[in-house]
Design an enzyme around this catalytic site. Structure first.
Site, mmCIF file in Angstrom:
data_model
loop_
_atom_site.group_PDB
_atom_site.id
_atom_site.type_symbol
_atom_site.label_atom_id
_atom_site.label_comp_id
_atom_site.label_asym_id
_atom_site.label_seq_id
_atom_site.Cartn_x
_atom_site.Cartn_y
_atom_site.Cartn_z
ATOM 1 C CB CYS A 174 12.377 8.125 9.349
ATOM 2 S SG CYS A 174 13.219 7.049 8.193
ATOM 3 C CD GLU A 199 9.849 11.745 12.580
ATOM 4 O OE1 GLU A 199 8.772 11.169 12.827
ATOM 5 O OE2 GLU A 199 10.784 11.220 11.963
ATOM 6 C CE LYS A 216 -1.965 2.806 2.407
ATOM 7 N NZ LYS A 216 -1.831 4.299 2.337
ATOM 8 C CD GLU A 226 12.590 3.212 9.102
ATOM 9 O OE1 GLU A 226 12.519 4.050 10.029
ATOM 10 O OE2 GLU A 226 12.680 3.513 7.910
#
Lengths: 481, 284
Positions: free
Chosen positions: A295, A393, A187, A261
């Protein structure tokens, strides 16, 4: 003497003009064919640099996800028993076709994602090809890959990937899964589905058996239906820690294998004895590569107190020469933020940083394009460890600067986060580099470099940055029963 | 006739033997003797985790050679208590003396095996990565941190060690919750821990109700990994702990045959270690 003439140092436009055709409408890739969605729903994907529509893409509903899992389940019966060397053959051919269609893929990626063409051309697409090539060679060597286990495939893998490296993440997920004899339902992210669908064309070109890879496009709801589908034996997700935790909860009552992850708030540590020219480039690469939408971005700059003024001085000078704008211009350093939603999110963090009392520094002399989602590279000084922008983040081109005095304090500050994905360490002393590398809790540590990736090199995090690795033999373990 | 002194069973936390802070006990009848074991509370679990956290960094920083010698010393201490382990296993389990002896022998052998693993984990599981660029890159193996273990009822001594040894050998600190039905062997094991050179806090032992302690483990944000013999709803509750702080949760079948070679294979380190990849320019 003649009076010095004003010289115009600005670059002439250098657009990448390779023509890429984009169909007006894309179906789902199920059982080796592009099919209309049973949901009869579509959504639009735009070019974030122009805000113009690129294509209409199918939104997979429950019946579509069912069909994709069914196709993958059927294909697993033969694919898992296909002779390893034959499986390898398909993966080698995929790698070759990616190399042959590299320019097209790079342009399409820049259009759908907004990242500079120099990155898609020199980083994303070459790594995609390498990932398939590397894993092709593993197919017939799996018995040597993971010590202590008899290598057996797991089954149908549900793989949900993010928008920051759309094609690269597809490769990181698909290549090891296939090499180990699994089948896949992928996806792609809602805002960046086009390169994965172009990869589906390549899979058709190499005659990959139908159903071995299925691609269902859609938003979060499609992803949720996929990972919660009872026909799935393995879930691999790359994305936010928040969604990762929801997925972990959803899988808790099942026997599904899981790798995650997730996010990061990675430290980039600059010691006074660092090779300073390289360090400045490393800081730039660490936070402004892919507009900081990475990331493992080096978003927390930790500078030894004695050199902080020098580092900031050199860095702001360097920031002035960064070119922000058209992703398809070969000279562009910083492209577009992937979506309006992300742009607003990053801007909220910038406002928050100012509100909490940090000093915002923007050293961008040019003008941002009128259309599109752009943010000038941003730096915050006077940041306290407790500030929101030092803890959360941001996933954008925003760097926070903190200081330290000793290696021990650098390690303590580096680890003062729930995340543990990556770390950068800049020093000319090898013993110090190793000591700090051993002390930081991070899955990837870059000494005197940053943001390097390779198919042979495991990538993944400690702590709330997730678990499992991608790349190398550590990555294969995630796809073997 | 000389008076017989019976042993008071306690918890093992931070190298000391405290009673549970809760004052609660579990009654175990063994060979006509009534034992009152501690029923550890959530607070005892928190104390044990705190001790483990404090001890872990130093344990991980000690050399693999040293960790190997300490684990071998543990096997030596177990050998000296061989008979006591046999009695402890037979205290609550209906099992022949022969089978109990076999389990103790296997348990000691298991510890010796892991004494030998400490300095080989990185050799077997680490790698040098031939990246396509001018960089020197390698992947090492590090302990995950504080690991909570729920020991199985079947083979209460060997099972406990099969789940705890990989974590200890790799440099983690452990909070071991003894088998719920047959907890006494793990308490004798605690005495072996105490008299080996294992630093206080590196391995803590609790006795108690798994149904009560499992959710507390799952919800504890300073536990980095769980290795648990569990099934059904308890397994689900443990795995939901992943969503708390991304702790690594490994659930194993409580009825596993822990004498099987796979429990001594390098695959057992997966849930209790982290792979760290380091890059540096080949030409700086």
């Amino acid at each position: 003497m003649q009076p010095a003439q004003a010289i115009d140092w600005s670059y002439a436009p250098a657009p990448e003009t390779f023509p890429v055709e984009i169909q007006a409408e894309h179906g789902l890739f199920i059982g080796g064919r592009f099919v209309d969605p049973r949901s009869r729903k579509h959504f639009e994907t735009e070019n974030p640099a122009t805000e113009r529509r690129l294509s209409k893409v199918a939104e997979a509903g429950k019946a579509d996800v069912d069909a994709a899992v069914k196709a993958a389940t059927k294909a697993f019966k033969t694919w898992s028993r296909t002779r390893p060397a034959e499986r390898a053959g398909y993966l080698f051919r995929i790698a070759r076709r990616i190399q042959e269609r590299a320019r097209e893929l790079a342009v399409l990626e820049s259009m759908d994602n907004g990242k500079p063409i120099k990155e898609t051309r020199d980083v994303d697409v070459p790594l995609v090809a390498q990932h398939f090539f590397h894993h092709a060679g593993w197919c017939d060597k799996l018995q040597y890959a993971v010590p202590g286990i008899e290598p057996r495939p797991i089954g149908v893998c549900a793989q949900v990937i993010p928008w920051n490296f759309p094609l690269l993440m597809a490769a990181w997920k698909i290549a090891p899964a296939l090499a180990c004899g699994n089948t896949v339902v992928l996806k792609p992210a809602e805002t960046t589905p086009l390169t994965a669908l172009r990869l589906a064309e390549i899979l058709q070109e190499v005659d990959l058996p139908p159903g071995v890879v299925n691609i269902v496009t859609g938003a979060g709801e499609t992803g949720r239906m996929l990972v919660e589908h009872p026909g799935v034996q393995k879930v691999a997700f790359t994305g936010s820690t928040e969604v990762g935790k929801r997925i972990a909860k959803a899988c808790a009552g099942t026997d599904k294998r899981l790798t995650l992850e997730l996010g990061g708030k990675s430290p980039n540590i600059i010691f006074a004895d660092a090779p300073m020219d390289q360090a400045i480039e490393g800081i730039v690469n660490g936070i402004w590569f892919n507009q900081g939408q990475v990331c493992c971005a080096g978003s927390r700059l930790l500078v030894e107190e004695s050199v902080v003024d020098e580092v900031i001085g050199r860095l702001t000078h360097r920031m002035r020469s960064l070119r922000v704008g058209d992703p398809l211009d070969k000279n562009t350093d910083v492209g577009a933020i992937n979506s309006r939603e992300q742009l607003e999110r990053v801007n909220r963090y910038i406002e928050c940083g100012v509100r909490e009392g940090a000093d915002r520094i923007v050293c961008f002399d040019g003008a941002l394009p009128d259309a599109g989602h752009f943010i000038a590279p941003t730096l915050f000084r006077g940041v306290q460890p407790a500030h929101t922008i030092a803890r959360e983040e941001i996933f954008g081109p925003v760097l926070t600067v903190l200081t330290f005095r000793t290696p021990d304090e650098a390690i303590a500050r580096a680890n003062d986060t729930n995340y543990g994905l990556s770390a950068g360490i800049w020093t000319s002393r090898a013993s110090k580099a190793y000591e700090v590398a051993a002390g930081v809790k991070a899955g990837v540590v870059w000494l005197n470099t940053f943001n390097q990736f390779d198919a042979t090199s495991p990538f993944g995090g400690f702590k709330e940055s997730g678990f499992g690795r991608e790349g190398g033999r550590a990555g294969l373990a995630a796809y073997l029963a | 006739m000389p008076a017989t002194v019976t042993k008071t069973w306690k918890l093992f936390i931070g190298g000391a033997f405290p009673r549970t802070e809760s004052g609660r006990t579990i009654k175990a009848v063994a060979g006509g003797t009534v034992h009152h074991l501690c029923k550890a509370s959530r607070k005892d679990l928190r104390d044990a985790v705190e001790s483990a956290r404090a001890a872990q960094v130093k344990w991980a920083a000690s050399t693999a050679y040293l960790r190997g010698q300490v684990l071998h010393r543990l096997a030596e201490m177990m050998q000296a208590r061989h008979g006591e382990f046999v009695d402890a296993i037979r205290a609550t389990a209906r099992i022949t003396p022969r089978k109990a002896r076999d389990e103790v022998d296997a348990a000691i052998e298991h510890v010796v095996c892991f004494a030998g693993w400490t300095d080989k984990i990185a050799i077997v599981l680490g790698s040098q990565n031939p990246v396509a660029g001018p960089f020197y890159t390698f992947s090492g193996i590090e302990p995950t941190g504080v690991v909570a273990v729920l020991a199985p009822d079947a083979s209460p001594l060997l099972g406990a060690l099969a789940l705890a040894c990989p974590a200890l050998a790799a440099g983690n600190a452990v909070v071991l919750v003894a088998s719920e039905r047959h907890p006494i062997p793990a308490l004798v094991l605690a005495e072996a821990f105490a008299t080996s050179d294992l630093p206080g806090g590196v391995c803590n032992v609790l006795t108690g109700d798994h149904g009560e302690l499992a959710p507390a483990m799952a919800g504890h944000r300073d536990i980095d990994a769980i290795v648990a013999a569990a099934s059904g709803k308890r397994a689900t509750a443990l795995k939901e702990g992943v969503a708390e702080n991304m702790k690594r949760v490994q659930v194993v079948d409580p009825d596993s045959d822990f004498t099987d070679a796979r429990w001594r294979s390098p695959a057992v380190f997966r849930g209790v270690t982290e792979c760290k990849t380091v890059w540096m320019p080949a030409m700086a």
